[in-house]
Structures are given as C-alpha cells and as structure tokens.
Design a protein around this motif. Structure first.
Motif, PDB file in Angstrom:
ATOM      1  N   PRO A   1       0.812  -1.224   0.000  1.00  0.00           N
ATOM      2  CA  PRO A   1       0.000   0.000   0.000  1.00  0.00           C
ATOM      3  C   PRO A   1       0.846   1.276   0.000  1.00  0.00           C
ATOM      4  O   PRO A   1       1.895   1.333   0.641  1.00  0.00           O
ATOM      5  N   CYS A   2       0.352   2.258  -0.725  1.00  0.00           N
ATOM      6  CA  CYS A   2       0.978   3.583  -0.735  1.00  0.00           C
ATOM      7  C   CYS A   2       0.861   4.168   0.674  1.00  0.00           C
ATOM      8  O   CYS A   2      -0.215   4.189   1.253  1.00  0.00           O
ATOM      9  N   PRO A   3       1.982   4.665   1.257  1.00  0.00           N
ATOM     10  CA  PRO A   3       1.922   5.199   2.620  1.00  0.00           C
ATOM     11  C   PRO A   3       1.052   6.454   2.726  1.00  0.00           C
ATOM     12  O   PRO A   3       0.673   6.844   3.814  1.00  0.00           O
ATOM     13  N   ARG A   4       0.714   7.079   1.587  1.00  0.00           N
ATOM     14  CA  ARG A   4      -0.089   8.307   1.648  1.00  0.00           C
ATOM     15  C   ARG A   4      -1.570   8.007   1.473  1.00  0.00           C
ATOM     16  O   ARG A   4      -2.390   8.556   2.178  1.00  0.00           O
ATOM     17  N   CYS A   5      -1.913   7.107   0.529  1.00  0.00           N
ATOM     18  CA  CYS A   5      -3.339   6.933   0.221  1.00  0.00           C
ATOM     19  C   CYS A   5      -3.808   5.483   0.303  1.00  0.00           C
ATOM     20  O   CYS A   5      -4.996   5.216   0.200  1.00  0.00           O
ATOM     21  N   GLY A   6      -2.882   4.535   0.450  1.00  0.00           N
ATOM     22  CA  GLY A   6      -3.291   3.144   0.628  1.00  0.00           C
ATOM     23  C   GLY A   6      -3.453   2.344  -0.653  1.00  0.00           C
ATOM     24  O   GLY A   6      -3.608   1.114  -0.612  1.00  0.00           O
TER      25      GLY A   6
ATOM     26  N   TRP B   1       5.438   3.468  -8.701  1.00  0.00           N
ATOM     27  CA  TRP B   1       4.609   4.646  -8.452  1.00  0.00           C
ATOM     28  C   TRP B   1       3.242   4.247  -7.898  1.00  0.00           C
ATOM     29  O   TRP B   1       2.826   3.088  -8.017  1.00  0.00           O
ATOM     30  N   CYS B   2       2.573   5.210  -7.283  1.00  0.00           N
ATOM     31  CA  CYS B   2       1.208   5.009  -6.812  1.00  0.00           C
ATOM     32  C   CYS B   2       0.264   5.562  -7.880  1.00  0.00           C
ATOM     33  O   CYS B   2       0.318   6.746  -8.183  1.00  0.00           O
ATOM     34  N   PRO B   3      -0.577   4.696  -8.460  1.00  0.00           N
ATOM     35  CA  PRO B   3      -1.443   5.170  -9.551  1.00  0.00           C
ATOM     36  C   PRO B   3      -2.531   6.125  -9.080  1.00  0.00           C
ATOM     37  O   PRO B   3      -3.113   6.834  -9.886  1.00  0.00           O
ATOM     38  N   ALA B   4      -2.785   6.169  -7.778  1.00  0.00           N
ATOM     39  CA  ALA B   4      -3.856   7.052  -7.285  1.00  0.00           C
ATOM     40  C   ALA B   4      -3.351   8.470  -7.014  1.00  0.00           C
ATOM     41  O   ALA B   4      -3.968   9.440  -7.437  1.00  0.00           O
ATOM     42  N   CYS B   5      -2.241   8.600  -6.304  1.00  0.00           N
ATOM     43  CA  CYS B   5      -1.850   9.967  -5.923  1.00  0.00           C
ATOM     44  C   CYS B   5      -0.710  10.533  -6.756  1.00  0.00           C
ATOM     45  O   CYS B   5      -0.369  11.702  -6.585  1.00  0.00           O
ATOM     46  N   GLN B   6      -0.134   9.751  -7.665  1.00  0.00           N
ATOM     47  CA  GLN B   6       0.873  10.319  -8.574  1.00  0.00           C
ATOM     48  C   GLN B   6       0.246  10.430  -9.954  1.00  0.00           C
ATOM     49  O   GLN B   6       0.150   9.431 -10.671  1.00  0.00           O
TER      50      GLN B   6
HETATM   51 ZN   LIG Z   1      -0.871   6.997  -3.145  1.00  0.00          ZN
END
Ligand SMILES: [Zn+2]
Length: 244
Positions: A216-221, A238-243
């Motif tokens: 999980p992304c540490p910022r958004c999961g 990369w995180c596909p949700a917040c990047q």
């Molecule tokens: Zn994220």
C-alpha cells in the motif's frame, strides 16, 4: 547499491590522499589492461570528486582516472600496509593511508575531465534552474521518469531516488515532459536533491514506493505499481492514485 550519494561518500573517504604522491598498483588482472599503474605511479593526486555517477581522480599532468562503480564496485581507505584478502582492482598508496578499489567494474584514464554531464544533483548548491532548462531542451515526448535518469541532463539521480522524489511531489513517472510544468520539474529535482543530501549525511530513509510494488501507498493506501521504463528498461515504481 552505489548511487550518487555513495559516490560522494567515497570521494569524502579518499580526501586524506589528496596532495600526496601515490604508489599505484593494479593487483586484479582485469585492471591491468589500461596500464593504469604504469601511467599513474608516482604522480601527485590533486583532487577526488564525485560527478554524477563517476568518481573523478585528477592527478598532476592533467591525467584523470574515472571510476564508475555500477552495482558492485566500492572504494575503501585503510592504513598503509594493511593486510587484505583478495585482489582489488587498484591500490593508491600514500604516506599513511591507501585507497583501495574493489570489483571495478570501470576504471578509465582520460587526459581531461569528463564534463559532458548535467549539473550534479548533490552539488552544495544544486543548479536546479539549469537542470530544468536541460529537461526542456530534451524531447518533450519523453516521460519524466526516464528523463530524470539521463546523466547528460541531470547527473547523479539513480533509480531509487527518482522513484522516491516523484512520489514526494505526487508526479507520475509516466507524465510526459510536455505535460509537466516548470514548477513541477523544479519540485521533483529539489526533492531528489534534498533526499539524497540527507542520505549522504547519514540519515536513514524508509522507501515509500521503491521496491514496494503491490504494497500500500503510505499516503493513500492504493497498491504501488511497477513497470520497466525507457530504453534501459529501469523499473519505475509509483502510486497510480496519488501520482498523476
Ligand atoms: Zn498513493
């Protein structure tokens, strides 16, 4: 894994040899090809500096030894005459210490410094403005994550710090240069410089995305993704949700 900060540490470690006339040996057979020992032995070492991914050792007479460590090479500094196991590529022996280079894999002599590199991200005051200009002069259809690793544009950013810096500024490695603003490029370069500087100063860094695919992304999961990018197919994380 030697990244730019590891090279800066090596450059710092070797400073006690600067100013000394050195005895030079190349115990490892693979290092004997370029007659490095013959050409350097007895010369005074004038400077050791990390430039991008290279360690440049400048000797009197304008001779420059370029050492690129790739994934395996390393430099150590030990008291003169220390016993050792195995055969290093290169030994630079000063009056009190000797610098020892292990596992190459690149040692080359040049008659002048290698200066076709972009500004060094680990310089005391990184020239971020010129780095952005370099990125703008490049093909704007290129992905940001790929361009950040091009040493002619910006010297010293490795795959790990690229991934971590892009995560900090919430920029996708797949964003095209044409779609990124100058402010975004400035921010990601600044983030890389400050993270690498902090690592160079010995502070620990917990990876947020690098080598964390599927976690999980540490910022958004959201689950972190990874895929090869660019001609060299270096893995982007990369995180596909917040990047975006
Ligand atoms: Zn994220």
């Amino acid at each position: 894994m030697p990244e730019g900060d590891a090279l800066h540490r090596a450059a710092r470690r070797l400073q006690p040899l600067v100013g000394e006339r050195v005895e030079v040996e190349t115990p490892h057979p693979r290092a004997q090809v370029g007659q490095i020992a013959e050409r350097l032995d007895g010369r005074r070492l004038l400077s050791v500096e990390a430039v991008g991914k290279n360690l440049l050792l400048t000797f009197e007479g304008g001779v420059v030894l370029r050492s690129h460590l790739r994934m395996t090479g390393r430099w150590s500094l030990v008291p003169r005459g220390s016993t050792r196991r195995g055969r290093p590529w290169l030994v630079l022996r000063g009056s009190r210490y000797e610098g020892v280079q292990w596992n190459g894999p690149v040692l080359e002599l040049h008659s002048r410094a290698v200066r076709r590199l972009g500004p060094d991200v680990l310089a005391a005051e990184p020239d971020v403005g010129r780095m952005v200009e370099n990125l703008r002069r490049d093909d704007q259809g290129r992905a940001v994550g790929d361009a950040l690793l091009d040493q002619r544009l910006v010297a010293g950013i490795g795959n790990k710090w690229k991934a971590e810096a892009l995560w900090v500024v919430e920029l996708s490695p797949w964003r095209l240069l044409a779609e990124a603003t100058d402010a975004e490029l400035h921010a990601v370069l600044q983030a890389a410089a400050s993270q690498m500087r902090s690592s160079l100063e010995g502070r620990r860094h917990a990876n947020r995305v690098y080598r964390r695919a599927g976690r999980p992304c540490p910022r958004c999961g959201e689950r972190i993704r990874s895929r090869g990018q660019g001609d060299a197919n270096r893995i982007a994380y990369w995180c596909p949700a917040c990047q975006r």
